[in-house]
Structures are given as structure tokens and as C-alpha cells.
Design an enzyme around this catalytic site. Structure first.
Site, PDB file in Angstrom:
ATOM      1  N   GLY A  11     -22.580  12.483 -15.943  1.00  0.00           N
ATOM      2  CA  GLY A  11     -22.361  12.812 -17.351  1.00  0.00           C
ATOM      3  C   GLY A  11     -23.595  12.785 -18.225  1.00  0.00           C
ATOM      4  O   GLY A  11     -23.499  12.555 -19.436  1.00  0.00           O
ATOM      5  N   SER A  12     -24.776  13.079 -17.649  1.00  0.00           N
ATOM      6  CA  SER A  12     -25.984  13.031 -18.492  1.00  0.00           C
ATOM      7  C   SER A  12     -25.993  14.177 -19.514  1.00  0.00           C
ATOM      8  O   SER A  12     -26.491  13.995 -20.633  1.00  0.00           O
ATOM      9  CB  SER A  12     -27.255  13.043 -17.638  1.00  0.00           C
ATOM     10  OG  SER A  12     -27.439  14.290 -17.025  1.00  0.00           O
ATOM     11  N   ASN A  13     -25.438  15.328 -19.143  1.00  0.00           N
ATOM     12  CA  ASN A  13     -25.358  16.416 -20.133  1.00  0.00           C
ATOM     13  C   ASN A  13     -24.395  16.050 -21.254  1.00  0.00           C
ATOM     14  O   ASN A  13     -24.661  16.310 -22.432  1.00  0.00           O
ATOM     15  CB  ASN A  13     -24.917  17.720 -19.464  1.00  0.00           C
ATOM     16  CG  ASN A  13     -26.087  18.492 -18.895  1.00  0.00           C
ATOM     17  OD1 ASN A  13     -26.909  19.033 -19.633  1.00  0.00           O
ATOM     18  ND2 ASN A  13     -26.183  18.516 -17.575  1.00  0.00           N
ATOM     19  N   LYS A  83     -14.834  21.364  -9.801  1.00  0.00           N
ATOM     20  CA  LYS A  83     -13.603  22.004  -9.337  1.00  0.00           C
ATOM     21  C   LYS A  83     -13.446  23.384  -9.954  1.00  0.00           C
ATOM     22  O   LYS A  83     -14.002  23.657 -11.025  1.00  0.00           O
ATOM     23  CB  LYS A  83     -12.396  21.150  -9.732  1.00  0.00           C
ATOM     24  CG  LYS A  83     -12.162  19.981  -8.809  1.00  0.00           C
ATOM     25  CD  LYS A  83     -10.772  19.447  -9.039  1.00  0.00           C
ATOM     26  CE  LYS A  83     -10.167  18.930  -7.755  1.00  0.00           C
ATOM     27  NZ  LYS A  83      -8.751  18.640  -7.905  1.00  0.00           N
ATOM     28  N   ILE A  85     -11.641  26.093 -12.131  1.00  0.00           N
ATOM     29  CA  ILE A  85     -10.750  26.037 -13.296  1.00  0.00           C
ATOM     30  C   ILE A  85      -9.525  26.905 -13.004  1.00  0.00           C
ATOM     31  O   ILE A  85      -9.672  28.082 -12.622  1.00  0.00           O
ATOM     32  CB  ILE A  85     -11.468  26.588 -14.552  1.00  0.00           C
ATOM     33  CG1 ILE A  85     -12.724  25.768 -14.867  1.00  0.00           C
ATOM     34  CG2 ILE A  85     -10.546  26.617 -15.762  1.00  0.00           C
ATOM     35  CD1 ILE A  85     -12.464  24.354 -15.311  1.00  0.00           C
ATOM     36  N   ASN A  99     -20.222  27.179 -19.017  1.00  0.00           N
ATOM     37  CA  ASN A  99     -20.666  26.322 -17.912  1.00  0.00           C
ATOM     38  C   ASN A  99     -22.182  26.260 -17.918  1.00  0.00           C
ATOM     39  O   ASN A  99     -22.851  27.225 -18.284  1.00  0.00           O
ATOM     40  CB  ASN A  99     -20.185  26.922 -16.583  1.00  0.00           C
ATOM     41  CG  ASN A  99     -20.633  26.107 -15.379  1.00  0.00           C
ATOM     42  OD1 ASN A  99     -20.508  24.881 -15.360  1.00  0.00           O
ATOM     43  ND2 ASN A  99     -21.172  26.777 -14.373  1.00  0.00           N
ATOM     44  N   HIS A 101     -25.385  25.708 -15.363  1.00  0.00           N
ATOM     45  CA  HIS A 101     -25.689  25.773 -13.933  1.00  0.00           C
ATOM     46  C   HIS A 101     -27.196  25.612 -13.731  1.00  0.00           C
ATOM     47  O   HIS A 101     -27.983  26.247 -14.445  1.00  0.00           O
ATOM     48  CB  HIS A 101     -25.210  27.132 -13.379  1.00  0.00           C
ATOM     49  CG  HIS A 101     -25.446  27.262 -11.913  1.00  0.00           C
ATOM     50  ND1 HIS A 101     -24.592  26.738 -10.972  1.00  0.00           N
ATOM     51  CD2 HIS A 101     -26.467  27.824 -11.217  1.00  0.00           C
ATOM     52  CE1 HIS A 101     -25.066  26.983  -9.762  1.00  0.00           C
ATOM     53  NE2 HIS A 101     -26.203  27.647  -9.882  1.00  0.00           N
ATOM     54  N   ASP A 142     -19.504  30.985 -11.253  1.00  0.00           N
ATOM     55  CA  ASP A 142     -20.855  31.303 -11.758  1.00  0.00           C
ATOM     56  C   ASP A 142     -21.049  32.789 -12.043  1.00  0.00           C
ATOM     57  O   ASP A 142     -22.141  33.330 -11.815  1.00  0.00           O
ATOM     58  CB  ASP A 142     -21.925  30.827 -10.750  1.00  0.00           C
ATOM     59  CG  ASP A 142     -21.872  29.328 -10.537  1.00  0.00           C
ATOM     60  OD1 ASP A 142     -21.546  28.603 -11.488  1.00  0.00           O
ATOM     61  OD2 ASP A 142     -22.169  28.886  -9.417  1.00  0.00           O
ATOM     62  N   GLU A 171     -31.966  21.082 -19.304  1.00  0.00           N
ATOM     63  CA  GLU A 171     -30.526  21.238 -19.566  1.00  0.00           C
ATOM     64  C   GLU A 171     -30.138  20.456 -20.821  1.00  0.00           C
ATOM     65  O   GLU A 171     -29.395  20.948 -21.676  1.00  0.00           O
ATOM     66  CB  GLU A 171     -29.695  20.731 -18.373  1.00  0.00           C
ATOM     67  CG  GLU A 171     -29.819  21.578 -17.123  1.00  0.00           C
ATOM     68  CD  GLU A 171     -28.924  21.056 -16.003  1.00  0.00           C
ATOM     69  OE1 GLU A 171     -27.776  20.684 -16.266  1.00  0.00           O
ATOM     70  OE2 GLU A 171     -29.391  21.020 -14.851  1.00  0.00           O
TER      71      GLU A 171
HETATM   72  C1  GRF Z   1     -26.107  19.493 -13.973  1.00  0.00           C
HETATM   73  O1  GRF Z   1     -27.255  19.733 -13.207  1.00  0.00           O
HETATM   74  C2  GRF Z   1     -25.397  20.785 -14.289  1.00  0.00           C
HETATM   75  O2  GRF Z   1     -26.246  21.878 -14.424  1.00  0.00           O
HETATM   76  C3  GRF Z   1     -24.523  20.987 -13.086  1.00  0.00           C
HETATM   77  O3  GRF Z   1     -24.107  19.695 -12.723  1.00  0.00           O
HETATM   78  C4  GRF Z   1     -25.060  18.731 -13.164  1.00  0.00           C
HETATM   79  C5  GRF Z   1     -24.316  17.729 -13.995  1.00  0.00           C
HETATM   80  O4  GRF Z   1     -25.097  16.610 -14.295  1.00  0.00           O
HETATM   81  N1  GRF Z   1     -23.450  21.918 -13.349  1.00  0.00           N
HETATM   82  P1  GRF Z   1     -24.586  15.531 -15.335  1.00  0.00           P
HETATM   83  O5  GRF Z   1     -23.253  14.994 -14.820  1.00  0.00           O
HETATM   84  O6  GRF Z   1     -24.454  16.194 -16.661  1.00  0.00           O
HETATM   85  O7  GRF Z   1     -25.630  14.457 -15.339  1.00  0.00           O
END
Ligand code: GRF
Length: 187
Positions: A11-13, A83, A85, A99, A101, A142, A171
């Protein structure tokens, strides 16, 4: 703008988005986190912020769409959701699911291309420029319209881990900008 985040991992994003919300740079409501894993780090991050977490499995999958509708979700953000959707959600939220990627699509996307697999394939192929893509989600992995891309150089000594780390930093500085563009419609 009411948002739902779909997550599967650390969950870093998602965290980076929460930071932008706290700093006032991003004005959105985070109404729901849908997680494909009971143990995802993202679940804890959400609960610490008092955000509802719905852990999806094969039995309760049909409950997601009513939940999204009851919470009046405007935008769904897949932030590391591995997963597929369900089509009923894609149809109900056409052009309202994005999304992120970790490659320059359409290269190195599709089924099985997630996490370290992407960066491993990039390095094995000898690609010199990778990066990230934020795109609309449609029925195929994708595949939807590309909204944003950022290039990241692949360095001669990169491992999948070092490359993943550099792309992830980008990201974190990208996803919120795309969400902000969407949110302008709701201001
Ligand atoms: C990220 O690299 C994103 O691009 C991909 O999955 C990863 C998720 O990382 N779809 P995080 O859980 O947000 O750290």
C-alpha cells in the site's frame, strides 16, 4: 469526489495519496478500501485512518458493486490490486476506474505481469527505458486508454529490486496528479 482504492499489498501508493490529501494538495474523500488479501499492509494503513476495508474473496465478490454504489463512489483507483475486476463493475464504472502499472504499456503488461515479474522481464529483455503507466481499466488486463506515463532509465547494474524502487518513487509522485485531474470535475 468519492474514491475507492483497490489494493493487494503493502500500500505504498495508497499511503502516498493519503499524504497528499493531508498536505491539502489533493481534495478527495476516501470512502472505501477493497483488499484482495486479509494481510495486506494497505488494510492497516486504511484502518488507522478510519477508512472502511472490505476484504474480497470468491464468496463475497458480488457484494462489491452494491457497496460502491451505496457509498456513491465516483472514481475507483487500483493501486497494486492483482485480481481481475469483475466485468459488472467495469460496466457500471466505465471510464471511472484507473490502474497504475510499473512499465511503459503496452510493453510488459497483461496477465501475470505484476510486481517483480515486470521488472525481471524488462531487465532480461535488455530494455533501456522503462517507467510507469496510469490508464483506464477495461475488460482486458492493462489494456485501457493511457492517461499518463513517465519514463525511468534502466541502469546497467539494475536488479528487479533496484529498478522497482526507482519506478515506485515516480509512481508516488504521479498517481495523485492523475486523481487530481479527475477531481477537478467535482470541485
Ligand atoms: C506498484 O508498483 C504498482 O505499480 C503495481 O503494484 C505495486 C503496488 O505497490 N500495480 P504498493 O502496494 O502501492 O506499494
Amino acid at each position: 469526489m468519492n474514491c475507492a482504492f483497490f489494493v493487494s499489498g503493502r500500500g505504498s501508493n495508497f499511503s502516498a495519496i493519503l499524504e497528499k490529501k493531508k498536505s491539502g494538495e489533493l481534495n478527495i474523500n476516501i470512502e472505501l478500501v477493497v483488499s484482495s488479501s486479509q494481510n495486506a499492509g494497505a488494510n492497516e494503513i486504511a484502518r488507522d485512518e478510519n477508512i472502511d476495508v472490505f476484504v474480497v474473496n470468491n464468496e463475497n465478490q458480488s457484494e462489491i458493486l452494491p457497496l460502491l454504489l451505496s457509498k456513491k463512489i465516483d472514481l475507483i483507483i487500483l493501486a497494486g490490486f492483482i485480481k481481475k475486476i469483475p466485468d459488472e463493475i467495469i460496466i457500471a464504472f466505465r471510464d471511472k476506474i484507473i490502474n497504475i502499472h510499473p512499465s511503459l504499456l503496452p510493453a510488459f503488461g497483461g496477465k501475470g505481469m505484476f510486481g517483480e515479474n515486470v521488472h525481471k522481464a524488462v531487465i532480461e529483455r535488455g530494455v533501456k527505458i522503462s517507467g510507469l503507466t496510469i490508464h483506464i481499466v477495461d475488460e482486458e488486463y492493462d489494456n485501457g486508454k493511457i492517461l499518463f506515463q513517465k519514463a525511468v532509465e534502466v541502469l546497467p547494474n539494475d536488479t528487479p529490486q533496484t529498478l522497482a524502487k526507482r519506478i515506485l518513487t515516480q509512481e508516488h509522485d504521479s498517481l495523485w496528479r492523475v486523481i487530481k485531474e479527475f477531481s477537478k470535475k467535482y470541485e
